[in-house]
Enzyme design. Structure first.
Site, PDB file in Angstrom:
ATOM      1  N   SER A 140       8.980  -2.096   2.083  1.00 27.34           N
ATOM      2  CA  SER A 140       9.148  -3.297   2.898  1.00 27.34           C
ATOM      3  C   SER A 140       9.890  -4.346   2.107  1.00 27.34           C
ATOM      4  CB  SER A 140       7.781  -3.853   3.291  1.00 27.34           C
ATOM      5  OG  SER A 140       7.924  -5.170   3.791  1.00 27.34           O
ATOM      6  N   TYR A 153      -0.474  -5.968   0.090  1.00 32.25           N
ATOM      7  CA  TYR A 153       0.611  -5.242   0.752  1.00 32.25           C
ATOM      8  C   TYR A 153       1.887  -5.271  -0.105  1.00 32.25           C
ATOM      9  CZ  TYR A 153       3.762  -3.890   4.580  1.00 32.25           C
ATOM     10  OH  TYR A 153       4.694  -3.265   5.369  1.00 32.25           O
ATOM     11  N   LYS A 157       3.818  -2.038  -1.761  1.00 35.64           N
ATOM     12  CA  LYS A 157       5.201  -1.708  -1.403  1.00 35.64           C
ATOM     13  C   LYS A 157       6.129  -1.769  -2.624  1.00 35.64           C
ATOM     14  CE  LYS A 157       4.449  -0.762   2.867  1.00 35.64           C
ATOM     15  NZ  LYS A 157       4.715   0.607   3.378  1.00 35.64           N
TER      16      LYS A 157
END
Lengths: 246, 79
Positions: A140, A153, A157
């Site tokens: 991402s 997160y 990533k």
């Protein structure tokens, strides 16, 4: 160009918008596609839509033993060895760090990053023997630029990107490439719930002036999966309308 | 020739696509059989599978020739 006939691909998170788009695109290029996710009924529906050469191998990515067995399960479902792994599944458990619970951190790292390691470890074994493989991690833009409320997160990533670079170096001599795709803001059920002000705020940061589509990511996956991309490894392909340029 | 040697030779020949005449007791995987570090890892894993044993990394580091592998495996099987 980008013909994938004779290849077998596994797409995790195929119940989601991005995963389904990637699976459709690989399938359209001629690959056999094994769809994985937790919701078996949704996977079956997608397999039925795709018709021939589409198979289902459900898996809960937070269960290490299930993840370790997924490559074998997928190969059994397709009846052929795996050539292409697309690790697309991911979850979010957002919260500012002061409010982030241990379990929110652990769950995100486990599903997003640890499963990428486990799946790659299992996939690489056969790929090395066959001297061909394509591993594609869907990361991402957040893994590169960060985002408040997403320490877990973003770490997962960014971790995928570093992991892919290291693994890419380990297996390059075996004609196995390991790359990431970093989507920016892509239209999805997640962005559908944004209000107009939020949407406007996002769009001001995107030079292309619009959200991306699942198909934009799927095309990138087709390229990285293809024979034509054989000399590309350890890279992160940013598909974000110009939002971040690195 | 021992049975272990034969099984080891078969794995090495298959995996490295090596000339059977070159796969002797004294043959070094890297110097004589053109293996690279990944090949060694794969060979060790193949030995583990074939003989149903575990070869820890620090032992694997000392397995440099076909004979080393045979000796290690024989010791392990005898233990």
């Amino acid at each position: 160009m980008f013909d994938l006939s004779g290849k077998t691909a596994l797409v995790t998170g195929a119940t989601g918008g991005l995963g389904a788009n990637i699976a459709r695109a690989l399938h359209k290029q001629g690959a056999k596609v094994v769809l994985s996710g937790t919701r078996e009924a949704v996977l079956q529906e997608l397999a039925a839509e795709l018709g021939d050469n589409a198979y289902v191998a459900a898996c809960n990515l937070s269960d290490a033993a299930e993840v370790d067995g997924l490559i074998a399960k997928a190969e059994a479902a397709a009846g052929s060895p795996l050539d292409i792994l697309v690790a697309n599944a991911g979850i979010t458990k957002d919260g500012l760090i002061l409010r982030m619970k241990d379990e929110d951190w652990e769950a995100v790292i486990k599903v997003n990053l640890e499963s990428y390691f486990r799946l790659s470890r299992a996939a690489v074994k056969g790929m090395m023997k066959r001297r061909f493989g394509r591993i594609i991690g869907i990361t991402s833009v957040v893994g590169v630029m960060g985002n408040p409320g997403q320490t877990n997160y973003a770490a997962s990533k960014a971790g995928m990107i570093g992991f892919s670079k290291a693994l890419g170096q380990e297996v390059a001599s075996r004609n196995i490439t390991v790359n990431c795709i970093a989507p920016g803001f892509i239209a999805s059920p997640m962005t559908d719930v944004l209000n107009d002000a939020q949407r406007e705020a996002i769009l001001t940061k995107i030079p292309a002036g619009k959200l991306g589509e699942g198909a934009d990511i799927a095309s990138a996956a087709v390229y990285l999966a293809s024979n034509e991309a054989g000399y590309v490894t350890g890279q992160t392909l940013h598909v974000n309308g110009g939002m971040v340029m690195i | 020739m021992s049975e272990v040697l034969e099984r080891v030779r078969k794995i090495v020949i298959d995996h490295l696509d090596a000339d059977p005449d070159k796969v002797t007791d004294k043959a070094s995987f890297i110097d004589d059989l053109e293996a690279d570090s990944l090949d060694i890892v794969e060979l060790v894993m193949a030995f583990e599978e074939e003989f149903d044993i575990e070869i820890p990394d620090d032992s694997a580091e000392h397995i440099l020739t076909v004979g080393d592998a045979v000796n290690y495996i024989q010791e392990k099987l005898a233990a």
